[in-house]
Design an enzyme around this catalytic site. Structure first.
Site, PDB file in Angstrom:
ATOM      1  N   TYR A 170       0.648  -1.056   0.017  1.00 11.70           N
ATOM      2  CA  TYR A 170       0.200   0.260   0.095  1.00 11.70           C
ATOM      3  C   TYR A 170       1.138   1.233   0.298  1.00 11.70           C
ATOM      4  O   TYR A 170       0.871   1.978  -0.715  1.00 11.70           O
ATOM      5  CB  TYR A 170      -0.721  -0.242   1.290  1.00 11.70           C
ATOM      6  CG  TYR A 170      -2.048   1.430   1.802  1.00 11.70           C
ATOM      7  CD1 TYR A 170      -1.889   2.041   0.818  1.00 11.70           C
ATOM      8  CD2 TYR A 170      -1.286   2.405   2.147  1.00 11.70           C
ATOM      9  CE1 TYR A 170      -3.318   2.922   1.081  1.00 11.70           C
ATOM     10  CE2 TYR A 170      -2.135   3.283   2.886  1.00 11.70           C
ATOM     11  CZ  TYR A 170      -3.046   3.934   1.876  1.00 11.70           C
ATOM     12  OH  TYR A 170      -3.359   5.102   1.853  1.00 11.70           O
ATOM     13  N   ALA A 171       1.271   1.146   0.999  1.00 12.52           N
ATOM     14  CA  ALA A 171       3.031   2.340   1.382  1.00 12.52           C
ATOM     15  C   ALA A 171       3.900   2.812  -0.159  1.00 12.52           C
ATOM     16  O   ALA A 171       3.947   3.435  -0.481  1.00 12.52           O
ATOM     17  CB  ALA A 171       3.166   2.483   2.532  1.00 12.52           C
TER      18      ALA A 171
END
Ligand SMILES: O=C(O)[C@H]1O[C@H](OP(=O)(O)OP(=O)(O)OC[C@H]2O[C@@H](n3ccc(=O)[nH]c3=O)[C@H](O)[C@@H]2O)[C@H](O)[C@@H](O)[C@H]1O
Length: 433
Positions: A243-244
């Site tokens: 996600y990051a």
């Protein structure tokens, strides 16, 4: 040179190997068999070809059905135009992607309330309960905001929207959120946060006039950074989750569109946003649900039994940050897909500047809910989580006076009040969810 027989019946042990002793005797038979087999193989080939053509057709059909089912037509265009109408002098017309999402709903309402034109876009996916998204949509409709059902990956839809309305701004909030879900469904992050972002930027770069873009990055880009508080100039090259990594990639991708096409871009690093109408996948929300239902909650604990902490930020403060960013975004300079001069490229932290541990979050919920939680404390699994977040917000304060005013105690009280009323909990009555 291999004979035709050898080519048709390669010497695969145990499968098609021919007994050469019978070769002459059965020559006639073999010839006939070979030609029958050739026909058989051709037939198989044709069937396979037809099948793949048909499945390709159905893929194309279902793709265009998925993308085009719910938009287009005179009535639809009228709704889009009405919704985009500006009702204050110097106002803006904003395309809000992810409008039926948590932050998208609040930002859309705030813009509309102050007289800006707002058109929403949302694909209503089922990452979490779509009925909550539909309820948010109804609320937006009630305030005169039209939400188009569609996907940011649908370039034709985006082009159409820019044909119908000359949006001055795009607030891009559509994304695949959630840190830990990235291990379950990595493709959805690439699809929404990378492919969808590029499709949107392509539409914006070609639009005439080009809009200014404000979009949601994430505090998670700081990853393994342990210098606190996190400042925009700190390292962001060690993401801890996919996600990051996709949000970090978004920051790089938007930079290239700013550089090549003169699009004005502002990326906002949100710090664990919470509040009424929030996301059911987030800890404060799912803890509330479980506590009320008498179910246990899992509280992760960091290395050496250190509590995890987050710079939980209340939704109203985030909304102020979003509007401040839109108001100060500056213009895109390109036209006809060509850059005419430099345009702003900015990144801001939007946090609360006072981290709170997860056990303290649970304490506050217990007080507001008047129910004791059944805590199951476990060591943080290697799931992409980071031990703590803490925003330095001086840049946003300097640029547009960003100043969060809601502490976690107060914000959770408002959340709990909303939760109890939305899910039909009344004093003395039985919970319905
Ligand atoms: O700022 C962001 O950029 C991100 O914020 C949010 O991520 P997080 O900060 O991880 O929030 P959230 O899931 O509520 O977990 C909070 C805490 O509870 C802990 N946690 C979580 C679940 C659980 O069952 N137990 C637990 O202890 C957990 O370990 C953590 O310490 C958004 O979801 C994300 O989309 C992104 O926007």
């Amino acid at each position: 040179m291999p004979s035709l027989e050898d080519e048709l019946f390669p010497s695969t042990p145990g499968k098609f190997k021919i007994d050469r002793a019978h070769h002459t005797m059965n020559r006639q038979f073999h010839r006939c068999f070979a030609s029958t087999s050739t026909m058989f193989l051709w037939a198989l080939f044709l069937i396979a070809l037809t099948a793949s053509y048909l499945s390709f057709q159905s893929f194309v059909d279902s793709g265009s059905r998925y993308f085009s089912a719910s938009w287009g037509g005179i009535q639809w265009e009228k709704q889009v135009r009405n919704s985009a109408q500006i009702h204050r002098s110097g106002g803006m017309s904003v395309l809000v992607t992810g409008a039926a999402g948590f932050v998208g709903t609040h930002v859309s309402l705030a813009l509309k309330k102050r007289g800006d034109g707002v058109v929403g876009l949302d694909n209503f996916n089922s990452y979490y309960d779509p009925s909550l998204k539909k309820a948010r949509k109804s609320m937006l409709n009630g305030h005169g905001i039209f939400v188009v059902e569609g996907d940011v990956n649908d370039g034709r839809l985006l082009d159409k929207l820019f044909d119908v309305v000359a949006f001055t701004h795009v607030m891009h909030l559509a994304a695949q959120a959630g840190v830990r879900y990235a291990m379950e469904n990595p493709g959805s992050y690439v699809h929404s946060n990378i492919a969808g972002l590029v499709t949107l930027l392509e539409a914006c770069k070609s639009a005439n006039p080009q809009p200014s873009i404000v979009w949601a990055s994430s505090s998670s880009v700081y990853g393994l950074n342990d210098k606190v508080p996190f400042s925009e100039s700190d390292r962001t090259d060690r993401p801890a989750s996919l996600y990051a990594a996709t949000k970090k990639a978004g920051e790089e991708i938007t930079h290239t569109y700013n550089h090549i096409y003169g699009l004005s871009i502002t990326g906002l690093r949100f710090f664990t946003v919470y509040g009424p109408w929030g996301r059911p996948d987030m800890a404060y929300f799912s803890f509330t649900r479980n506590i009320l239902q008498g179910k246990p909650i899992t509280v992760y604990r960091g290395k050496n039994r250190v509590d995890l902490a987050r710079d939980f930020t209340y939704i109203d403060d985030i909304v102020k940050g979003c509007l401040g960013s839109l108001d100060t975004s500056g213009k895109s300079t390109g036209s006809g897909g060509k850059k005419k001069g430099p345009a702003p490229y900015r990144i801001f932290n939007l946090g609360n500047t006072s981290p709170v541990t997860v056990p303290t979050l649970v304490d506050i919920l217990e007080r507001h809910l008047k129910v004791k939680a059944k805590r199951n404390i476990v060591d943080m699994p290697g799931n992409g989580d980071v031990p703590f977040t803490h925003a330095n917000i001086s840049l946003a304060r300097r640029e547009f006076g960003y100043k969060p005013t809601t502490d976690l105690q107060t914000g959770l009280k408002k959340f709990v009040r909303w939760y109890l009323s939305y899910y039909g909990y009344n004093r003395g009555s039985k919970p319905v969810n």
